[in-house]
Design a protein around this motif. Structure first.
Motif, PDB file in Angstrom:
ATOM      1  N   THR A  38       0.827  -1.198   0.000  1.00  0.00           N
ATOM      2  CA  THR A  38       0.000   0.000   0.000  1.00  0.00           C
ATOM      3  C   THR A  38       0.863   1.251   0.000  1.00  0.00           C
ATOM      4  OG1 THR A  38      -1.859   1.092   1.120  1.00  0.00           O
ATOM      5  CG2 THR A  38      -0.153   0.129   2.538  1.00  0.00           C
ATOM      6  N   GLY A  39       0.205   2.406  -0.129  1.00  0.00           N
ATOM      7  CA  GLY A  39       0.875   3.695  -0.045  1.00  0.00           C
ATOM      8  C   GLY A  39       0.681   4.330   1.311  1.00  0.00           C
ATOM      9  N   GLY A  40       0.985   5.611   1.398  1.00  0.00           N
ATOM     10  CA  GLY A  40       0.917   6.311   2.682  1.00  0.00           C
ATOM     11  C   GLY A  40      -0.473   6.319   3.296  1.00  0.00           C
ATOM     12  N   LEU A  41      -1.508   6.544   2.458  1.00  0.00           N
ATOM     13  CA  LEU A  41      -2.868   6.588   2.995  1.00  0.00           C
ATOM     14  C   LEU A  41      -3.271   5.233   3.557  1.00  0.00           C
ATOM     15  CD1 LEU A  41      -5.573   7.993   3.443  1.00  0.00           C
ATOM     16  CD2 LEU A  41      -6.200   7.392   1.088  1.00  0.00           C
ATOM     17  N   GLY A  42      -3.008   4.169   2.800  1.00  0.00           N
ATOM     18  CA  GLY A  42      -3.343   2.835   3.282  1.00  0.00           C
ATOM     19  C   GLY A  42      -2.601   2.494   4.555  1.00  0.00           C
ATOM     20  N   ALA A  43      -1.334   2.925   4.644  1.00  0.00           N
ATOM     21  CA  ALA A  43      -0.550   2.662   5.848  1.00  0.00           C
ATOM     22  C   ALA A  43      -1.146   3.381   7.051  1.00  0.00           C
ATOM     23  CB  ALA A  43       0.898   3.095   5.630  1.00  0.00           C
ATOM     24  N   ILE A  44      -1.572   4.621   6.852  1.00  0.00           N
ATOM     25  CA  ILE A  44      -2.183   5.372   7.959  1.00  0.00           C
ATOM     26  C   ILE A  44      -3.454   4.677   8.441  1.00  0.00           C
ATOM     27  CG2 ILE A  44      -3.364   7.528   8.558  1.00  0.00           C
ATOM     28  CD1 ILE A  44      -1.367   8.941   6.651  1.00  0.00           C
ATOM     29  N   ILE A  45      -4.291   4.245   7.480  1.00  0.00           N
ATOM     30  CA  ILE A  45      -5.527   3.553   7.858  1.00  0.00           C
ATOM     31  C   ILE A  45      -5.204   2.238   8.578  1.00  0.00           C
ATOM     32  CG2 ILE A  45      -7.584   2.389   6.952  1.00  0.00           C
ATOM     33  CD1 ILE A  45      -7.556   4.462   4.663  1.00  0.00           C
ATOM     34  N   ALA A  46      -4.234   1.488   8.050  1.00  0.00           N
ATOM     35  CA  ALA A  46      -3.869   0.209   8.658  1.00  0.00           C
ATOM     36  C   ALA A  46      -3.390   0.384  10.083  1.00  0.00           C
ATOM     37  CB  ALA A  46      -2.787  -0.480   7.819  1.00  0.00           C
ATOM     38  N   TRP A  47      -2.543   1.391  10.324  1.00  0.00           N
ATOM     39  CA  TRP A  47      -2.032   1.597  11.680  1.00  0.00           C
ATOM     40  C   TRP A  47      -3.102   2.146  12.609  1.00  0.00           C
ATOM     41  CZ3 TRP A  47       1.482  -1.332  12.989  1.00  0.00           C
ATOM     42  CH2 TRP A  47       2.616  -1.578  12.216  1.00  0.00           C
ATOM     43  N   PHE A 177      13.589  13.415   4.846  1.00  0.00           N
ATOM     44  CA  PHE A 177      12.197  13.286   4.387  1.00  0.00           C
ATOM     45  C   PHE A 177      11.876  14.292   3.287  1.00  0.00           C
ATOM     46  CE2 PHE A 177       7.594  13.949   4.693  1.00  0.00           C
ATOM     47  CZ  PHE A 177       7.142  12.639   4.717  1.00  0.00           C
ATOM     48  N   ASP A 178      11.277  13.781   2.192  1.00  0.00           N
ATOM     49  CA  ASP A 178      10.915  14.591   1.028  1.00  0.00           C
ATOM     50  C   ASP A 178       9.390  14.587   0.900  1.00  0.00           C
ATOM     51  OD1 ASP A 178      10.273  15.509  -1.571  1.00  0.00           O
ATOM     52  OD2 ASP A 178      12.228  14.865  -2.349  1.00  0.00           O
ATOM     53  N   ARG A 179       8.777  15.737   1.118  1.00  0.00           N
ATOM     54  CA  ARG A 179       7.308  15.810   1.080  1.00  0.00           C
ATOM     55  C   ARG A 179       6.758  15.460  -0.296  1.00  0.00           C
ATOM     56  NH1 ARG A 179       5.734  21.374   4.417  1.00  0.00           N
ATOM     57  NH2 ARG A 179       6.651  20.744   6.426  1.00  0.00           N
ATOM     58  N   GLU A 180       7.450  15.872  -1.344  1.00  0.00           N
ATOM     59  CA  GLU A 180       6.968  15.584  -2.698  1.00  0.00           C
ATOM     60  C   GLU A 180       6.980  14.082  -2.963  1.00  0.00           C
ATOM     61  OE1 GLU A 180       8.086  16.672  -7.344  1.00  0.00           O
ATOM     62  OE2 GLU A 180       8.934  17.838  -5.681  1.00  0.00           O
ATOM     63  N   LEU A 181       8.019  13.422  -2.520  1.00  0.00           N
ATOM     64  CA  LEU A 181       8.115  11.979  -2.682  1.00  0.00           C
ATOM     65  C   LEU A 181       7.009  11.274  -1.881  1.00  0.00           C
ATOM     66  CD1 LEU A 181       9.938  10.005  -4.182  1.00  0.00           C
ATOM     67  CD2 LEU A 181      11.383   9.853  -2.149  1.00  0.00           C
ATOM     68  N   PHE A 182       6.761  11.747  -0.674  1.00  0.00           N
ATOM     69  CA  PHE A 182       5.694  11.175   0.147  1.00  0.00           C
ATOM     70  C   PHE A 182       4.341  11.345  -0.546  1.00  0.00           C
ATOM     71  CE2 PHE A 182       2.458  11.368   3.490  1.00  0.00           C
ATOM     72  CZ  PHE A 182       2.726  10.189   4.188  1.00  0.00           C
ATOM     73  N   SER A 183       4.123  12.492  -1.193  1.00  0.00           N
ATOM     74  CA  SER A 183       2.873  12.735  -1.913  1.00  0.00           C
ATOM     75  C   SER A 183       2.699  11.754  -3.066  1.00  0.00           C
ATOM     76  CB  SER A 183       2.839  14.176  -2.448  1.00  0.00           C
ATOM     77  OG  SER A 183       2.872  15.102  -1.382  1.00  0.00           O
ATOM     78  N   LEU A 184       3.802  11.464  -3.778  1.00  0.00           N
ATOM     79  CA  LEU A 184       3.732  10.496  -4.875  1.00  0.00           C
ATOM     80  C   LEU A 184       3.359   9.104  -4.373  1.00  0.00           C
ATOM     81  CD1 LEU A 184       6.896  11.488  -6.967  1.00  0.00           C
ATOM     82  CD2 LEU A 184       4.497  11.760  -7.642  1.00  0.00           C
ATOM     83  N   ASN A 185       3.810   8.776  -3.174  1.00  0.00           N
ATOM     84  CA  ASN A 185       3.542   7.459  -2.595  1.00  0.00           C
ATOM     85  C   ASN A 185       2.220   7.384  -1.841  1.00  0.00           C
ATOM     86  OD1 ASN A 185       5.936   6.125  -3.389  1.00  0.00           O
ATOM     87  ND2 ASN A 185       7.075   7.030  -1.700  1.00  0.00           N
ATOM     88  N   PHE A 186       1.562   8.538  -1.666  1.00  0.00           N
ATOM     89  CA  PHE A 186       0.465   8.604  -0.704  1.00  0.00           C
ATOM     90  C   PHE A 186      -0.733   7.750  -1.083  1.00  0.00           C
ATOM     91  CE2 PHE A 186      -3.273  10.676   1.232  1.00  0.00           C
ATOM     92  CZ  PHE A 186      -2.898  10.592   2.561  1.00  0.00           C
ATOM     93  N   TRP A 187      -1.134   7.778  -2.345  1.00  0.00           N
ATOM     94  CA  TRP A 187      -2.395   7.139  -2.736  1.00  0.00           C
ATOM     95  C   TRP A 187      -2.262   5.647  -3.024  1.00  0.00           C
ATOM     96  CZ3 TRP A 187      -6.421   9.815  -1.456  1.00  0.00           C
ATOM     97  CH2 TRP A 187      -6.329  11.206  -1.432  1.00  0.00           C
ATOM     98  N   GLY A 188      -1.039   5.155  -3.106  1.00  0.00           N
ATOM     99  CA  GLY A 188      -0.865   3.723  -3.338  1.00  0.00           C
ATOM    100  C   GLY A 188      -1.195   3.287  -4.749  1.00  0.00           C
TER     101      GLY A 188
END
Length: 500
Positions: A38-47, A177-188
């Motif tokens: 998953t991406g960042g959003l899925g990880a947040i929901i999972a945790w 930490f790179d915010r732009e990179l995190f945004s690219l990974n966010f939606w999975g």
């Protein structure tokens, strides 16, 4: 260190047992494991789901330590008190078997870590890896035979030592930490990567092809989150550490405090490691890392020394966690045998008051599964998910017992004001455990039945020793379901319908 002058464990030693049990192999595998799923959003929901559910379980252990202070070795005793002797046995046996297989995963990951530097160890399940793991296994066996309190002191030292590389990892990732990179990974969403980056994705059967590249699969957010569930359970295993050791506690109230303190601290570490990794590498790069993937993430930022540093930290962490889990496993077998749910030979202690027979059975079981890893292609993944599945049943029974107490008002005669809160917590904990059993899937339930079924022979032996009826009507039905599941699993393995 960590013990009272009377040899009892204080709140900090109990907390160290909880943290030492939870912080082991799983935490070092999180970046790649979540990157594949998953991406960042899925990880947040999972945790959020895992954190809330496991917090409810932590509160359940805290509540039961207060409501039933007469019950020692909680993971077994609560199930037995609530649902009878056979399900009490199943809880003890399932927790013990899951602990043993979890220990196997530790040995696999140690050798996989060394395999990055010494190819003879491969992915942790080569003949050389199994031989060295066996030597470590028996070395720890004889260490634990020297005494529980001595081993607890060593565990406290190891718990402090292994926090250093984990905390350094978090500090370095915060700086990189790179915010732009995190945004690219966010939606999975699917991302293409080179074949070299994604070389390990075939562990999970998730290879796709597009223009000569490998692609992460397009899955719904729901499926992304579901695929992380057994992993989140695995990294929280050990939350019951203080409860299992309640008979060694200086103060019974310290059991609940240690459980919650350990849980909150470990949850913060797990969330930070997972989410920060999305800010330094793309998902395909994370997914392609070999385990332990924390080493690969740090190497990408600071160079080769980062991988070496994390690898050393992992070995310390895993060896400390192995010690904790071995203590927990032997203690559960001993307590269950002491309460006559296991054969009498498991109550034997050596002069150091260590349950020696239980420890010997534990070590032999781990040795057996170490040998079986030679025949398993993806040994670490199998051990991780089977451990989670086996341990979920005891967790479910503990939560259900707390729910039963609150619903029936038992032990609440003089505490009516606490009942409503405890009822809600127990209901949420039970629902979470059921959700995790479902999310794990049928495959691991059936494989668990292969272990529960033959294991019931220990229960039958114990009941015959006591000249008691083996099963009542309800228990006979439960056993029949277990046997049926085991038969289906064996057929599935033989036919290829179930792959390991």
């Amino acid at each position: 260190m960590g013990t009272a002058t009377d040899g009892k464990l204080n709140v900090w030693a109990l907390t160290a047992l909880v943290v030492g049990s939870m912080v082991g192999a799983g935490i070092f595998s999180l970046p790649a494991t979540f990157g594949r799923a998953t991406g960042g959003l899925g990880a947040i929901i999972a945790w959020c789901i895992a954190g809330a559910g496991m917090l409810m379980l932590a509160f359940v252990f805290q509540t039961l330590a207060r409501r039933r202070p007469d019950l020692d070795s909680g993971i077994y005793a609560y199930a037995s008190a609530g649902f009878g002797s056979y399900l009490g046995f199943a809880s003890a046996f399932g927790f013990w078997a899951g602990t043993c297989i979890g220990n196997v995963s530790y040995f696999i990951l140690i050798k996989s870590t060394l395999g990055a530097f010494f190819p003879v160890f491969g992915e942790g399940n080569t003949l050389a890896a199994i031989a060295v793991s066996s030597l470590l296994l028996w070395a720890f066996h004889f260490l634990v035979l020297r005494g529980v309190q001595q081993a607890a002191v060593i565990n406290s030292i190891a718990t402090v030592a292994k926090m250093i590389p984990i905390l350094l990892f978090i500090v370095v990732l915060v700086g990189a930490f790179d915010r732009e990179l995190f945004s690219l990974n966010f939606w999975g969403t699917p991302m293409a990567g080179s074949a070299a980056d994604l070389a390990h994705l075939d562990d999970y059967g998730r290879i796709g092809h597009a223009a000569g590249e490998l692609v992460l699969p397009a899955e719904s957010l729901f499926e992304q989150v579901r695929s992380t569930m057994l992993v989140t359970v695995f990294v929280f295993l050990g939350i019951e550490g203080a409860s299992v050791y309640s008979r060694y506690a200086r103060n019974r109230r310290d059991v609940g405090i240690a459980t919650v303190l350990g849980f909150v601290g470990v949850l913060c570490l797990l969330v930070l490691i997972t989410l920060l990794s999305y800010g330094v590498l793309l998902r395909p790069e994370l997914a392609g890392l070999r385990q332990p993937s924390m080493a690969g993430v740090l190497e990408a930022i600071v160079g080769r020394w980062g991988a070496i540093f994390i690898s050393i930290g992992l070995i310390i962490s895993v060896l400390g966690a192995y010690l904790s889990w071995t203590l927990l496993a032997a203690e559960v077998l001993y307590s269950a045998a002491h309460d006559q749910a296991m054969p009498a030979f498991l109550t034997r202690q050596n002069p150091h008051q260590v349950p020696a027979s239980a420890l010997w059975l534990t070590t032999l079981f781990v040795q057996l599964f170490l040998l079986l890893t030679w025949f398993t292609e993806y040994a670490f993944t199998l051990a991780l998910e089977l451990t989670s599945s086996l341990t979920l049943i005891p967790y479910l029974l503990v939560a259900a017992y707390a729910l039963k107490l609150a619903a029936s008002r038992e032990t609440y005669e003089n505490a009516a004001g606490e009942r409503g809160k405890d009822l809600l917590v127990a209901l949420l904990a039970t629902a979470y455990a059921l959700l995790m059993v479902w999310a794990g899937g049928l495959k691991y339930l059936l494989l668990s039945a292969v272990i529960y079924g033959p294991g019931t022979l220990l229960y039958i032996k114990a009941r015959r020793e006591q000249q008691r009826q083996v099963f009542n009507g309800f228990e006979r039905g439960v056993f029949a379901v277990v046997v049926l599941g085991a038969v289906v699993a064996v057929y599935g393995l033989a036919s290829g319908a179930i792959e390991i």
